[in-house]
Motif scaffolding. Structure first.
Motif, PDB file in Angstrom:
ATOM      1  N   ARG A  11       0.818  -1.204   0.000  1.00 21.84           N
ATOM      2  CA  ARG A  11       0.000   0.000   0.000  1.00 21.84           C
ATOM      3  C   ARG A  11       0.855   1.257   0.000  1.00 21.84           C
ATOM      4  O   ARG A  11       1.873   1.335   0.673  1.00 21.84           O
ATOM      5  CB  ARG A  11      -0.903   0.017   1.238  1.00 21.84           C
ATOM      6  CG  ARG A  11      -1.920  -1.108   1.270  1.00 21.84           C
ATOM      7  CD  ARG A  11      -2.855  -0.954   2.452  1.00 21.84           C
ATOM      8  NE  ARG A  11      -3.850  -2.022   2.474  1.00 21.84           N
ATOM      9  CZ  ARG A  11      -4.841  -2.081   3.340  1.00 21.84           C
ATOM     10  NH1 ARG A  11      -4.962  -1.143   4.276  1.00 21.84           N
ATOM     11  NH2 ARG A  11      -5.721  -3.070   3.292  1.00 21.84           N
ATOM     12  N   CYS A  13      -0.326   3.980   1.193  1.00 23.17           N
ATOM     13  CA  CYS A  13      -0.682   4.602   2.467  1.00 23.17           C
ATOM     14  C   CYS A  13      -1.706   3.718   3.170  1.00 23.17           C
ATOM     15  O   CYS A  13      -2.261   2.793   2.573  1.00 23.17           O
ATOM     16  CB  CYS A  13      -1.241   6.012   2.260  1.00 23.17           C
ATOM     17  SG  CYS A  13      -2.768   6.015   1.280  1.00 23.17           S
ATOM     18  N   GLU A  15      -5.357   3.051   5.122  1.00 23.81           N
ATOM     19  CA  GLU A  15      -6.725   3.536   4.950  1.00 23.81           C
ATOM     20  C   GLU A  15      -7.063   4.616   5.976  1.00 23.81           C
ATOM     21  O   GLU A  15      -6.554   4.607   7.102  1.00 23.81           O
ATOM     22  CB  GLU A  15      -7.723   2.384   5.094  1.00 23.81           C
ATOM     23  CG  GLU A  15      -7.720   1.422   3.922  1.00 23.81           C
ATOM     24  CD  GLU A  15      -8.798   0.367   4.048  1.00 23.81           C
ATOM     25  OE1 GLU A  15      -9.949   0.642   3.642  1.00 23.81           O
ATOM     26  OE2 GLU A  15      -8.499  -0.717   4.585  1.00 23.81           O
ATOM     27  N   TYR A  20      -4.851   8.540   1.973  1.00 26.86           N
ATOM     28  CA  TYR A  20      -5.924   7.679   1.476  1.00 26.86           C
ATOM     29  C   TYR A  20      -7.032   8.508   0.843  1.00 26.86           C
ATOM     30  O   TYR A  20      -7.487   8.222  -0.280  1.00 26.86           O
ATOM     31  CB  TYR A  20      -6.484   6.839   2.616  1.00 26.86           C
ATOM     32  CG  TYR A  20      -7.741   6.072   2.277  1.00 26.86           C
ATOM     33  CD1 TYR A  20      -7.692   4.918   1.498  1.00 26.86           C
ATOM     34  CD2 TYR A  20      -8.992   6.509   2.730  1.00 26.86           C
ATOM     35  CE1 TYR A  20      -8.847   4.214   1.170  1.00 26.86           C
ATOM     36  CE2 TYR A  20     -10.151   5.802   2.416  1.00 26.86           C
ATOM     37  CZ  TYR A  20     -10.069   4.661   1.642  1.00 26.86           C
ATOM     38  OH  TYR A  20     -11.213   3.964   1.332  1.00 26.86           O
ATOM     39  N   LYS A 290      -7.462   2.459  -6.836  1.00 31.90           N
ATOM     40  CA  LYS A 290      -7.260   2.038  -5.454  1.00 31.90           C
ATOM     41  C   LYS A 290      -6.476   0.725  -5.389  1.00 31.90           C
ATOM     42  O   LYS A 290      -5.563   0.571  -4.565  1.00 31.90           O
ATOM     43  CB  LYS A 290      -8.611   1.898  -4.735  1.00 31.90           C
ATOM     44  CG  LYS A 290      -9.319   3.229  -4.519  1.00 31.90           C
ATOM     45  CD  LYS A 290     -10.716   3.054  -3.958  1.00 31.90           C
ATOM     46  CE  LYS A 290     -10.707   2.680  -2.506  1.00 31.90           C
ATOM     47  NZ  LYS A 290     -12.079   2.671  -1.944  1.00 31.90           N
ATOM     48  N   LEU A 295      -4.701  -0.624  -2.223  1.00 28.80           N
ATOM     49  CA  LEU A 295      -5.842  -0.456  -1.324  1.00 28.80           C
ATOM     50  C   LEU A 295      -6.974  -1.397  -1.730  1.00 28.80           C
ATOM     51  O   LEU A 295      -7.052  -1.820  -2.887  1.00 28.80           O
ATOM     52  CB  LEU A 295      -6.331   0.993  -1.361  1.00 28.80           C
ATOM     53  CG  LEU A 295      -5.321   2.034  -0.866  1.00 28.80           C
ATOM     54  CD1 LEU A 295      -5.774   3.440  -1.258  1.00 28.80           C
ATOM     55  CD2 LEU A 295      -5.144   1.932   0.643  1.00 28.80           C
TER      56      LEU A 295
END
Length: 311
Positions: A11, A13, A15, A20, A290, A295
């Motif tokens: 990821r 970042c 969530e 995000y 995403k 994500l």
């Protein structure tokens, strides 16, 4: 379809952080701006059928008449307003929806999930439409009034010179009337559709599904959301077109001139043709961004215990 994150560490970042929400806003901007740009010709047909239903009484008639009278370039009028306007709206709509959904979920712990989806999408859409409204004002005029302006560059100063700042926001209330119900129904339908598909069709947790399966769920839920939302918002869409093209000077007069039944039926087939696929592509692009950022895809998938607790 094996979409791997663009970043080696997984990821980009976590969530529910500022990063995000920034990715959600960027995804919303790119997905909404590009998809709305792509369907500009259909939007041109829709606006002409709304503004002059006697002359343009069917999709085929509208197409052949515009092609004969104005040439192929007529179908791309207003593309700048669509790309930039709906791009900004998409950034606010998707990014702020994710933000408000988290905020309201923490505050309204015992509330029904549908209520949280409604208030989250409504809060985001109020702001998104303030950003969209000036672009929509130019777009509708450019599409339906060939001699008004060529696009945003000459349309903005001309509208300001003739109508002032009010001219850019004359349709804000009808725009809210069109997009608030649409957004509330669209997001809620999407969330419930995602939950239904994982529980009743795939019968697996989202985490146990491949990225291709997750994006497939996104597409199916997105199409359901767009189709239902287009029916709900059609009356206000007709009013917006009427006001911006001076077919009526007030909301009351616009409703009277269009007619109650026509509010719901005029241009509805082409609006469903427009909105269903567009919303599907928006959700697909949005969730693809995403996924590429490491994500999870969108959708509030609830466990049986959580659904019992919040129902």
């Amino acid at each position: 379809m094996n979409m791997k994150p663009l970043f080696e560490g997984g990821r980009i970042c976590e969530e529910f952080t500022a990063g995000y929400y920034g990715i959600c806003a960027l995804g919303g901007m790119l997905s909404a701006g590009t998809t709305h740009l792509a369907i500009t010709p259909l939007d041109v047909l829709k606006v002409h059928m709304q503004v002059n239903p006697v002359k343009y009484n069917s999709i085929s008639t509208c197409f052949t008449t515009l092609l004969r009278e104005q040439g192929p370039s007529a179908f791309w009028r207003g593309r700048g307003g669509k790309f930039f306007g709906y791009g900004i709206q998409g950034a606010c709509r998707f990014g702020l929806y994710e933000y408000f959904k988290k905020v309201y979920s923490n505050v309204l712990v015992d509330q029904n999930r549908s209520f949280i989806f409604f208030v989250s999408s409504a809060s985001a859409e109020v702001i998104a439409n303030v950003a969209l409204c000036p672009f929509e004002a130019i777009k509708v005029r450019v599409q339906a009034q060939p001699h008004f302006a060529k696009g945003l560059i000459d349309g903005v100063p001309k509208l300001y010179a003739t109508e002032g700042l009010r001219g850019f926001y004359k349709g804000l209330v009808p725009l809210w009337g069109r997009n608030l119900p649409f957004s509330m129904v669209m997001f809620s339908t999407f969330e419930h559709s995602v939950n239904f598909l994982y529980h009743n069709v795939l019968q697996r947790r989202k985490e146990d599904c491949s990225r291709a399966q997750q994006l497939g769920v996104t597409c199916l839920a997105g199409y359901a959301a767009g189709s239902v939302g287009s029916i709900i918002s059609n009356p206000a869409d007709n009013i917006v077109a009427s006001l911006y093209n001076k077919k009526a000077n007030s909301l009351k007069l616009a409703v009277k001139k269009i007619g109650f039944i026509n509010l719901f039926t005029r241009s509805l087939p082409i609006r469903i043709m427009l909105v269903g696929p567009v919303v599907t592509l928006q959700w697909l692009f949005y969730d693809s961004i995403k996924v590429l950022s490491g994500l999870p895809t969108s959708g509030d998938v609830r466990t049986d215990i959580e659904e019992t607790r919040t129902s």
